[in-house]
Write a protein that holds these residues in place. Structure first.
Motif, PDB file in Angstrom:
ATOM      1  N   VAL A 315      28.243 101.250  39.999  1.00 28.51           N
ATOM      2  CA  VAL A 315      28.354 102.631  40.218  1.00 28.51           C
ATOM      3  C   VAL A 315      28.555 102.755  41.853  1.00 28.51           C
ATOM      4  N   PRO A 316      29.277 104.043  42.182  1.00 28.69           N
ATOM      5  CA  PRO A 316      29.485 104.335  43.655  1.00 28.69           C
ATOM      6  C   PRO A 316      28.289 104.529  44.266  1.00 28.69           C
ATOM      7  N   ALA A 317      28.194 104.245  45.603  1.00 26.57           N
ATOM      8  CA  ALA A 317      26.791 104.207  46.450  1.00 26.57           C
ATOM      9  C   ALA A 317      26.443 105.746  46.475  1.00 26.57           C
ATOM     10  N   SER A 318      27.518 106.704  46.477  1.00 30.10           N
ATOM     11  CA  SER A 318      27.202 108.165  46.686  1.00 30.10           C
ATOM     12  C   SER A 318      26.486 108.803  45.526  1.00 30.10           C
ATOM     13  N   ALA A 319      26.416 107.939  44.236  1.00 32.24           N
ATOM     14  CA  ALA A 319      25.583 108.442  43.304  1.00 32.24           C
ATOM     15  C   ALA A 319      24.244 108.243  43.248  1.00 32.24           C
ATOM     16  N   LEU A 320      23.551 107.701  44.212  1.00 27.55           N
ATOM     17  CA  LEU A 320      22.275 107.201  44.346  1.00 27.55           C
ATOM     18  C   LEU A 320      21.463 108.515  45.024  1.00 27.55           C
ATOM     19  N   ALA A 344      17.364 100.271  39.612  1.00 25.38           N
ATOM     20  CA  ALA A 344      17.166  99.197  40.767  1.00 25.38           C
ATOM     21  C   ALA A 344      18.171  98.676  41.215  1.00 25.38           C
ATOM     22  N   ILE A 345      18.552  98.427  42.463  1.00 27.31           N
ATOM     23  CA  ILE A 345      19.850  97.839  42.768  1.00 27.31           C
ATOM     24  C   ILE A 345      19.612  96.144  42.687  1.00 27.31           C
ATOM     25  N   VAL A 353      27.639  99.840  44.461  1.00 24.89           N
ATOM     26  CA  VAL A 353      26.315  99.084  44.221  1.00 24.89           C
ATOM     27  C   VAL A 353      26.334  98.521  42.711  1.00 24.89           C
ATOM     28  N   ILE A 354      25.732  97.281  42.658  1.00 26.78           N
ATOM     29  CA  ILE A 354      25.414  96.810  41.518  1.00 26.78           C
ATOM     30  C   ILE A 354      24.059  97.309  40.959  1.00 26.78           C
ATOM     31  N   ILE A 355      23.927  97.905  39.884  1.00 28.03           N
ATOM     32  CA  ILE A 355      22.502  98.422  39.218  1.00 28.03           C
ATOM     33  C   ILE A 355      22.121  97.348  38.511  1.00 28.03           C
ATOM     34  N   GLY A 356      20.909  96.704  38.562  1.00 29.33           N
ATOM     35  CA  GLY A 356      20.450  95.644  37.723  1.00 29.33           C
ATOM     36  C   GLY A 356      19.703  96.214  36.660  1.00 29.33           C
ATOM     37  N   SER A 357      18.878  97.386  36.524  1.00 24.52           N
ATOM     38  CA  SER A 357      18.143  97.971  35.504  1.00 24.52           C
ATOM     39  C   SER A 357      18.105  99.476  35.678  1.00 24.52           C
TER      40      SER A 357
END
Length: 407
Positions: A315-320, A344-345, A353-357
């Motif tokens: 997802v985009p980092a701007s979504a965090l 969790a990144i 960013v890759i979201i792991g969970s």
């Protein structure tokens, strides 16, 4: 005097009353209509204000990483073999023949030690051996004679046995003296400090005339020889990525002093244990250094290409959303309400960013969520554009000018 009465006056009064009542009713109707219109307008304004207060957001669909996951970690280079060389005999350094940076071959002499005490001990041991050998010869001759006389019944059996036992004792003494001489000769060979393998002298911690004590450990080494034709690379891998590490996998190295250059390495082994203090797995790689471009002890960046996790989503980092409750992202449910999810990144790629969970592939993630957004807030989803630039209507109102979506 006239007695006539005007009977029409009461009728005029009645007409005036009716006219006044009608005027009042008309005025009341006008006032009521105005009040009703104002109330309706106020209600419309309130509804419009509430509608405008609902934010319009753009959403993105989480996707699986399109390529292998890149993991970049700091590492430390070390010589494949690094041997500190200590003295096995005590004395004074007579001379050294290799300084730091010297390329040496296995067995090449690095230095010589003067050992006057050891030399005297060896001379004494050789003299003791000669004395023991002389006594052995005499005992052998005596035992032979007494054995001959025993056959002629000239001496008793007891006397003959005593001479044979004396010979055996003298032979054991000779063997002990020979072992002592061999031990001292072996120590004498350590007067020559030699390189144990082909390599480079990386340290010389002694000089001519220096007093040298035999031993190692806490005593300073005389020389250090390193084999840098191949280097070891030590990397601490976070526990979250430890399951992806496999023996034999490839990696690339970069060093600050060689910009633009990469070096191929392969993973040799791991320590198969997580260090409690750091929560990392120690990994050892090997890299060829026959050109001598890498230096033992320097810092390096190790680039691993790890297979993407099946649960990983990009997802985009701007979504965090960074809040007191931890790292979150906002999603939109089927009813047009925001739902905050803890995530969790796994890997930070900068703008992505890759979201792991914490996320599902079907979730609609809000990009650039408003700071005031809380769980359960109603939102309007902006229309998204397909590759053909056709606008497809989605829930809520149309996006305003300048609004963009990620897809």
């Amino acid at each position: 005097m006239s007695t006539e009465i005007d009977v029409r006056s009461p009728r005029r009064l009645n007409h005036l009353k009716l006219a006044g009542i009608a005027a009042l009713l008309a005025a009341a109707a006008i006032v009521g209509s105005g009040i009703t219109s104002r109330i309706h307008s106020r209600s419309e304004v309130a509804d419009w204000t509430r509608a405008q207060a609902i934010p319009t957001v753009s959403v993105v669909q989480p996707r699986a990483p399109v390529s292998a996951q890149q993991l970049v970690l700091p590492g430390r280079l070390a010589a494949y073999i690094n041997a500190p060389i200590y003295a096995r005999v005590s004395g004074y350094l007579h001379a050294w023949y290799a300084d730091i940076g010297t390329h040496v071959k296995a067995g090449q002499v690095l230095g010589m030690i003067d050992t006057p005490d050891l030399d005297q001990q060896l001379q004494q041991a050789r003299a003791d051996l000669q004395n023991a050998e002389a006594n052995e010869k005499l005992a052998a001759t005596t035992a032979k004679r007494w054995t001959l006389m025993l056959s002629q019944d000239s001496v008793s059996q007891q006397e003959a046995d005593e001479k044979a036992g004396d010979l055996a004792a003298k032979q054991a003494t000779v063997a002990a003296q020979q072992a002592n001489v061999a031990r001292l000769e072996a120590l004498e060979s350590f007067k020559r400090i030699a390189a144990p393998f082909d390599g480079i002298v990386t340290a010389r911690d002694t000089d001519v005339g220096a007093l040298i004590d035999a031993g190692g450990g806490n005593r300073p080494q005389l020389f250090t020889v390193s084999d840098a034709h191949q280097l070891r690379v030590y990397v601490s891998v976070p526990q979250s990525e430890a399951a992806s590490i496999r023996t034999g996998m490839s990696a690339t190295l970069t060093v600050p002093e060689r910009p633009g250059m990469t070096f191929d390495a392969h993973l040799v082994d791991t320590d198969d244990a997580i260090t409690p203090s750091s929560g990392t797995l120690l990994v050892q790689l090997a890299v060829d250094n026959h050109r001598g471009l890498l230096i033992p002890g320097e810092y390096t960046e190790v680039h691993f290409s790890l297979p993407a996790s099946r649960r990983a989503l990009e997802v985009p980092a701007s979504a965090l959303i960074f809040s007191d409750e931890g790292l979150q992202v906002a999603t939109v449910d089927s009813g047009g309400h925001a739902t905050l999810k803890h995530v969790a990144i796994a890997t930070d790629l900068g703008t992505q960013v890759i979201i792991g969970s914490g996320l599902d592939r079907a979730d609609r993630v809000i990009d650039n969520p408003p700071d005031s957004l809380v769980d359960g807030d109603a939102v309007h989803v902006a229309a998204a554009k397909n590759p053909g630039n056709d606008t497809r209507a989605t829930e809520g109102s149309n996006p305003g000018p300048g609004e963009h979506t990620h897809g």
